[in-house]
Design a protein around this motif. Structure first.
Motif, PDB file in Angstrom:
ATOM      1  N   ARG A  92      97.172   1.825 -80.132  1.00 35.23           N
ATOM      2  CA  ARG A  92      96.383   3.056 -80.984  1.00 35.23           C
ATOM      3  C   ARG A  92      96.898   2.998 -82.393  1.00 35.23           C
ATOM      4  O   ARG A  92      96.127   3.360 -83.236  1.00 35.23           O
ATOM      5  CB  ARG A  92      96.386   4.218 -80.185  1.00 35.23           C
ATOM      6  CG  ARG A  92      95.356   4.622 -79.347  1.00 35.23           C
ATOM      7  CD  ARG A  92      95.302   6.133 -78.747  1.00 35.23           C
ATOM      8  NE  ARG A  92      96.626   6.183 -78.137  1.00 35.23           N
ATOM      9  CZ  ARG A  92      96.592   6.044 -76.560  1.00 35.23           C
ATOM     10  NH1 ARG A  92      95.560   5.616 -75.944  1.00 35.23           N
ATOM     11  NH2 ARG A  92      97.440   6.340 -75.879  1.00 35.23           N
ATOM     12  N   ALA A 131      95.369   0.601 -84.532  1.00 31.30           N
ATOM     13  CA  ALA A 131      93.847   0.975 -84.639  1.00 31.30           C
ATOM     14  C   ALA A 131      93.802   2.059 -85.599  1.00 31.30           C
ATOM     15  O   ALA A 131      92.839   1.736 -86.327  1.00 31.30           O
ATOM     16  CB  ALA A 131      93.242   1.318 -83.530  1.00 31.30           C
ATOM     17  N   SER A 137      90.789  -3.549 -86.650  1.00 32.58           N
ATOM     18  CA  SER A 137      91.366  -4.544 -85.825  1.00 32.58           C
ATOM     19  C   SER A 137      91.015  -4.911 -84.521  1.00 32.58           C
ATOM     20  O   SER A 137      91.053  -3.899 -83.448  1.00 32.58           O
ATOM     21  CB  SER A 137      92.855  -4.177 -85.718  1.00 32.58           C
ATOM     22  OG  SER A 137      93.642  -5.088 -84.700  1.00 32.58           O
ATOM     23  N   ALA A 177      93.599  -4.851 -81.720  1.00 28.46           N
ATOM     24  CA  ALA A 177      94.205  -3.629 -81.380  1.00 28.46           C
ATOM     25  C   ALA A 177      93.123  -2.969 -80.086  1.00 28.46           C
ATOM     26  O   ALA A 177      93.373  -2.646 -79.105  1.00 28.46           O
ATOM     27  CB  ALA A 177      94.168  -2.653 -82.411  1.00 28.46           C
ATOM     28  N   ALA A 178      91.820  -3.011 -80.619  1.00 27.21           N
ATOM     29  CA  ALA A 178      90.700  -2.820 -79.728  1.00 27.21           C
ATOM     30  C   ALA A 178      91.062  -3.531 -78.080  1.00 27.21           C
ATOM     31  O   ALA A 178      90.678  -3.115 -77.276  1.00 27.21           O
ATOM     32  CB  ALA A 178      89.444  -2.966 -80.064  1.00 27.21           C
ATOM     33  N   GLN A 198      86.380  -0.916 -74.888  1.00 25.27           N
ATOM     34  CA  GLN A 198      87.115  -1.252 -75.897  1.00 25.27           C
ATOM     35  C   GLN A 198      86.944  -2.828 -76.163  1.00 25.27           C
ATOM     36  O   GLN A 198      86.939  -3.227 -77.216  1.00 25.27           O
ATOM     37  CB  GLN A 198      88.720  -1.207 -75.239  1.00 25.27           C
ATOM     38  CG  GLN A 198      89.196   0.465 -75.456  1.00 25.27           C
ATOM     39  CD  GLN A 198      89.219   0.751 -76.824  1.00 25.27           C
ATOM     40  OE1 GLN A 198      88.947   0.313 -77.776  1.00 25.27           O
ATOM     41  NE2 GLN A 198      89.282   2.280 -76.811  1.00 25.27           N
TER      42      GLN A 198
END
Lengths: 638, 583
Positions: free
Chosen positions: A165, A168, A174, A177-178, A197
């Motif tokens: 998080r 993100a 990114s 990150a997801a 996600q």
């Protein structure tokens, strides 16, 4: 600085004695002994690279003026080289020393953490290093992403999610990150959230096809089976990418031949043909006699359509390793593709001499014989493959096709029919059977086979081939119906083609024409309008519409003004005989006969060199009508 | 009981040594190691020859395989070990990096187990006699893997050998000899085969044969691969094209029909190294799981003799991240006691060994992170493996036989002539927690650092616990004699069907217990890597629950219940002699 200078003197003394840079007893940070590997078995360029970096380190150690930071970078640089070549114990020790000397530099902690994580699997140690790197530079994204991944492996998905998080928040685009958030959610059994996600990651980085697999598993576990299947169909080998300075440094350091070849292979797999070619060329600049590099470069050139260049590379590979059947086979295949059949045969025979069980060489040799119409010899090659492997699908398919080529359609039908029964999921057999059935005008059966190919979702090349065959088949059938005067049936056939995804302007025009010839002017008009909705600037559809609006026998359809407007616009944008003739018709429909006659005269003069009597007669007939103040003759008589 | 005596004897000697070294009296006795390496003392004298000459030919590092089978039907397990040969075959073995002893070329070896049940338990009970010459198995092939099964239903177990080169079906004549019936039975496969399994795919009572093939390597297509530093090294499977597997249907007349196409097995393949049968979706038909090296694995779901690959959607083709792994060894078992078969497979260093947990419907979850043995495998390359209850506590433990396939740089630097050596590992199941790495306390065999490949599991001394025979590449075979399992209650079952009786390969056996979950086991010989295992089922009952009966789901569908057999001994359960059970 003076005190540190004294430390360096001590360090250099130790280094000159032990060659390991261990400042034992020095007042300052103690450094680890580096387990320098012997470079004896390594290729020259790697030996030189390592020795050069070691010399730099030793000089730095020996020089009392060397600053702490400089010495740290000397250790770190050597560490990166060792790391790039997989010599991780030495690399880890170098990074540890760099950290000792320059504790404020986060990069060393990150690099050390990556060895712990990637090579050693020491997750707690990796976590500690990543945290250290982030304490020093909290904005850094790669260490945080790796910290998140480490926490996932440590079964701490909530903490991992917190790290992803943070990434993100700093980098909202990114994908990594997801993706990390998706993995953390999946580990916490929040499968719907995980799927969301993963979808987000894919939206940010659609080329990261591996995420589709993770998405499919999340969907399956969320009970969404059909969606899971759809995601699976798109999964591939490309992992989510993000900027990582360490990775870039390591790629820069790996300069040897083997590393370059390996990198070339990786780039090729990722579809980066330019990068792959550069890697193989770099390898050849270091080792001009390297067969693997020649073979790799040959493959790239062949892919890029440079057959001559590829043949040259394969020949060099074969010259370096004359006993390697693969080089001969590659060469033979490419020579066949370029039509050099005699040379191809020589190379393929050599390949088979070296390796009699090389089935692909038998199949390629069969193709050489087929090109020469030596069908008996080709058949013998297929039989040979099938004797060793009765389930060899390609061999069975091509043998079936060969039977068709030599006119033994019955045998071909039997062979391919049996194969499609036995291997219902093998699309090539269905495709070839469909082509054969179409040839003998068994349209419906052929159609079924092509549809089966499409159902199997084969690779693009086969899928396109099946689609094209299906369209050709359907067009052929529709045209036959139209020729037989069965316009409504023909229109239905064209409509089926459009519904199946073959709605090109030609098909749409053919459908409208069939409807109009059947007398369905309103339906024809509707279809033309629909076609122009899809292809608004298509001149054929525009002219057909203008023609219909100007001359339709059904008065409720006619719109002379609109017809003229369309005809003028089309003629301006793409003038042709047809557009001029249509313009003349539209002028006549609007009662502007003298202008119509002038246009028609010009059309006639332009058409005369074509020497098409029917066309000229039609043009002259309408010219006379315009001169008499009459509209064009009905153009829609079958 | 006798083994306890042996243990005391060993501890006694150890105690003397400790005293002699000046340890203070009263030091607690060290925990008894569960395994004792006993190959030499039992006469199991086998050293593998891989024929390596410095060219780094791919097959050199992949074998050998091993089988435990009762070929002479005397009630104990004999050992059949596969041998390699010089590569290329026309070269003089003297030119090998590690030449074989002078004399005749090395061959496969059959060791008869002359178990003496009257003597004390432990190594002295076991005596292996080399009967290779008389058996007709002195074959000079490049052996990879071996499968066992009675394909002609004459009551004598036969052998199928997967080779680098043509394979062989060897029929057991029942007189101590084998005859090569490969040609007449149409069971050859000239490709590089790495695994095989006998199983009845169509429920007709005859064992069919699945052959797993690897890649299209040959001496003529050999490539030189290198490590990142440019040093010579072995290639991986992705350097070559994978080869399709083959499924042969037993016609029941001594011949087999190739049904690879008809069955749908042709539809997907990779570089196969491991194969294990099981009913993964619980529909009563035997499915097949095929572990491929470096590409997606297959789960062949059986629909009455036609197969479809369900692995991708089922979540067991790739690991949780979606990466294919270098699957090598494999086993299936109901490790979590929920009545379905889960999967464990071994992989390369820098990959985990991976645990796929079945949800009962044939869908799997990669539960490696939660389980434990994945993490300990990160720096090792696993081959042979098996789920077995070494301490008979009722929970399935794991053994992993390790050995690298790429040169370990530190070993090369240290001058090790065969730098692929790794330690094997033992993991003990801790209910509710996963597996605990017990390697350090597992005995002398686990201190060895060798290049292990196949591991075959079976109760060689018939004392009620599972022993392990591990074969090393270019090294000696190791017999790991279990010293602890029989201390806990156990139940041994041999399931047979037909006349003469044959092992009911594929049967699913449940040992029902009062107030405790049923322990389900599959009768299978093929699992692990390149190995054939004890066809008997051995169930540890260490958690004390009383056995209330045994339920058997026989191949083909019939189910029967048997009354509670006496524990602490082996029983033979024959199809048709139990009470019919409802599904």
């Amino acid at each position: 600085m003076r005190a540190f200078g004294a430390l360096l003197v001590l360090l250099s003394t130790v280094a000159s004695l032990g060659g390991c840079g261990d400042p034992k007893g020095a007042a300052g940070p103690s450094t680890e002994t580096i387990p320098h590997p012997s470079t004896a078995a390594m290729e020259t360029v790697v030996q030189e690279q390592i020795q050069g970096s070691r010399r730099t380190l030793e000089e730095a150690l020996a020089n009392p003026e060397t600053e702490r930071k400089g010495l740290a970078w000397a250790f770190g640089d050597l560490g990166l080289i060792y790391h790039a070549y997989g010599l991780t114990p030495a690399a880890a020790a170098c990074y540890a020393n760099a950290q000792q000397l320059q504790p404020e530099e986060p990069f060393w902690a990150y690099a050390a953490g990556r060895i712990q994580l990637d090579t050693e699997g020491r997750l707690e140690a990796a976590e500690a290093q990543f945290r250290k790197a982030l304490d020093l530079e909290s904005e850094s994204l790669a260490p945080r992403l790796y910290l998140g991944r480490t926490l996932l492996r440590l079964q701490r998905p909530e903490e991992a999610a917190a790290e992803f998080r943070k990434v993100a928040e700093k980098a909202p685009t990114s994908a990594a990150a997801a993706d990390g958030l998706g993995r953390a959610a999946a580990d916490q059994r929040a499968f719907r959230e995980a799927a969301d996600q993963f979808r987000r990651a894919l939206a940010l980085q659609p080329e990261a096809t591996r995420i589709y697999y993770r998405l499919s598993q999340a969907l399956r576990r969320a009970g969404q089976l059909e969606e899971a299947r759809r995601a699976l169909a798109q999964q591939g080998p490309t992992e989510v990418a993000f900027r990582d300075r360490l990775q870039e440094e390591l790629a820069r350091k790996a300069r040897g031949v083997a590393a370059a070849i390996r990198w070339g292979g990786v780039a090729q797999l990722a579809g980066d043909l330019e990068g792959a070619a550069q890697a193989f060329q770099h390898a050849l600049s270091l080792a001009p006699e390297d067969a693997a590099a020649h073979q790799g470069l040959g493959g790239i050139l062949a892919n890029q359509g440079d057959s001559a260049g590829a043949i040259e590379q394969y020949r060099r590979a074969a010259a370096v390793e004359p006993e390697n059947a693969t080089h001969r086979y590659n060469l033979g295949q490419l020579l066949l593709q370029t039509g050099r059949l005699d040379e191809a045969e020589v190379e393929l025979r050599k390949a088979l001499e070296l390796e009699p069980s090389l089935q692909d060489a038998h199949l390629t040799l069969a193709s050489v014989f087929e090109e020469r119409r030596n069908f008996e010899a080709a058949l013998a090659q297929y039989d040979r493959v099938l004797a060793a492997d009765p389930a060899h699908l390609q061999a069975r398919t091509w043998r079936g096709v060969l039977f068709a080529r030599i006119g033994n359609e019955e045998r071909a039908l039997a062979e391919l029919g049996e194969l499609t029964q036995a291997a219902p999921n093998f699309p090539q057999a269905h495709l070839q059977l469909g082509i054969l059935l179409a040839r003998i005008e068994r349209w419906d059966s052929a159609r079924n086979q092509f549809q089966e190919v499409l159902r199997l979702e084969p690779p693009v090349r086969i899928r396109n081939s099946a689609r094209k065959s299906l369209q050709t088949l359907d067009r052929h059938r529709a045209e036959s119906l139209a020729r037989a005067g069965r316009y409504l049936a023909a229109a239905d056939a064209y409509r089926a083609m459009i519904d199946a995804g073959g709605g090109d302007p030609t098909t749409r025009l053919a459908e409208a024409t069939a409807l109009v010839l059947h007398g369905g002017y309103a339906d024809g008009l509707e279809r033309l309008e629909e076609g122009l909705g899809k292809f608004p600037s298509n001149p054929e559809l525009q002219l057909a519409l203008a023609l219909l609006l100007a001359t339709a026998p059904d008065a409720s359809i006619r719109e002379p003004r609109r017809a003229l407007e369309i005809a003028e616009r089309t003629h301006r944008s793409s003038s042709s005989l047809e557009s001029a003739e249509t313009l003349a018709m539209a002028l006549a429909a609007n009662g502007r006969y003298p202008e119509a006659a002038r246009w028609q005269q010009q059309v006639l003069e332009a058409a005369e060199p074509l020497r098409q009597p029917a066309l000229l007669a039609k043009l002259r007939g309408n010219l006379e009508r315009y001169k008499k103040g009459q509209p064009a003759a009905n153009p829609f008589r079958p | 009981m006798h083994k306890r005596f042996t243990r005391k004897k060993i501890l006694g000697i150890a105690g003397l040594l400790v005293t002699a070294c000046g340890e203070p009296p009263g030091t607690p006795a060290p925990e008894r190691p569960p395994f004792l390496e006993a190959s030499a003392v039992t006469g199991l004298d086998f050293v593998h020859f891989n024929g390596m000459s410095g060219q780094f030919y791919f097959p050199e590092i992949t074998g050998p395989g091993v089988a435990l089978l009762d070929f002479d039907r005397d009630g104990d397990l004999d050992a059949f070990l596969l041998q390699g040969k010089m590569l290329p075959p026309d070269r003089d073995p003297e030119q090998a990096r590690f030449p074989p002893p002078k004399g005749p070329a090395p061959t496969h070896r059959l060791f008869r187990n002359d178990l003496d049940p009257t003597t004390a338990e432990g190594p002295s009970r076991l005596r292996f006699v080399d009967v290779t010459a008389a058996s007709g198995l002195a074959l000079n092939d490049y052996g990879m893997a071996v499968a066992t099964g009675d394909f002609d239903r004459d009551g004598w177990v036969d052998l199928y050998i997967a080779n680098y080169g043509p394979n062989r079906l060897l029929r057991n004549r029942g007189d101590g000899t084998f005859e090569d019936v490969t040609e007449s039975s149409h069971t050859d496969d000239p490709r590089w085969s790495t695994a095989a399994v006998f199983l009845d795919v169509d429920g007709d009572g005859w064992l069919d044969l699945y052959i797993a093939n690897y890649v299209d390597f040959s001496i003529g297509t050999h490539k030189l691969c290198r490590s990142a530093t440019g040093a010579k090294d072995y290639c991986g499977p992705l350097s070559f094209a994978p080869q399709p597997d083959r499924l042969l249907r037993n016609r029941g007349d001594g011949t087999f029909e190739d049904i690879t196409l008809k069955s749908g097995i042709h539809a997907a393949f990779g570089a196969a190294l491991g194969v294990v049968p099981g009913d993964f979706d619980g529909d009563g038909a035997l499915d097949l799981y095929v572990a491929n090296d470096g590409s997606a694995n297959q789960l062949w779901s059986n629909h009455g003799g036609r197969f479809s690959d369900e692995a991708l959607l089922a979540g067991c083709a790739l690991n949780a991240e979606g990466r294919p792994e270098a699957s090598m060894g494999i086993d299936a078992a109901d490790f979590d006691r929920d009545g379905d078969e889960d999967l464990f497979m071994t992989h390369l260093a820098q990959e985990t060994n991976t645990l796929y947990v079945n949800d009962g419907s044939g869908n799997f979850e990669d539960a490696t992170r939660e389980a434990g043995p994945g993490r300990s495998s990160w720096t090792k390359t696993g081959f042979g493996t098996g789920w077995f209850d070494y301490d008979n506590d009722g929970w399935l433990d794991l053994l992993v036989a390790n050995g690298a396939v790429r040169v370990i740089e530190e070993q090369r630097q240290a001058g090790e002539p065969y730098p692929l050596r790794e330690r094997n590992q033992l993991f003990r199941r801790i209910p509710g927690e996963g597996w605990e790495d017990r390697t350090e306390a597992a005995g002398d065999a686990f201190e060895l650092v060798e290049v292990s490949r196949a591991a075959a599991f079976g109760d060689l001394d018939n004392d009620g616990d599972t022993d392990v025979l591990i074969v090393n590449n270019s090294g000696p075979a190791r017999l790991l004699l279990n010293q602890v399992g029989q201390d806990n209650p156990w139940l041994g079952l041999r399931l047979v069907q037909g006349d003469p009786p044959q092992d009911a390969l594929g049967a699913w056996v449940g040992v029902h217990r009062r107030g405790a979950p049923t322990l389900w086991r599959r009768v299978r010989t093929t699992a692990s890597y390149a190995a054939a295992n004890d066809p008997r089922v051995l169930v540890g009952l260490g958690d004390g629950a009383e056995v209330s009966g045994v339920e058997v789901h026989w191949p083909g569908g019939p189910r029967e219940l048997f009354s509670a057999p006496q524990t602490g001994r082996y029983h033979t359960l024959t199809q048709g002699t139990g009470e019919p059970a409802s599904p």
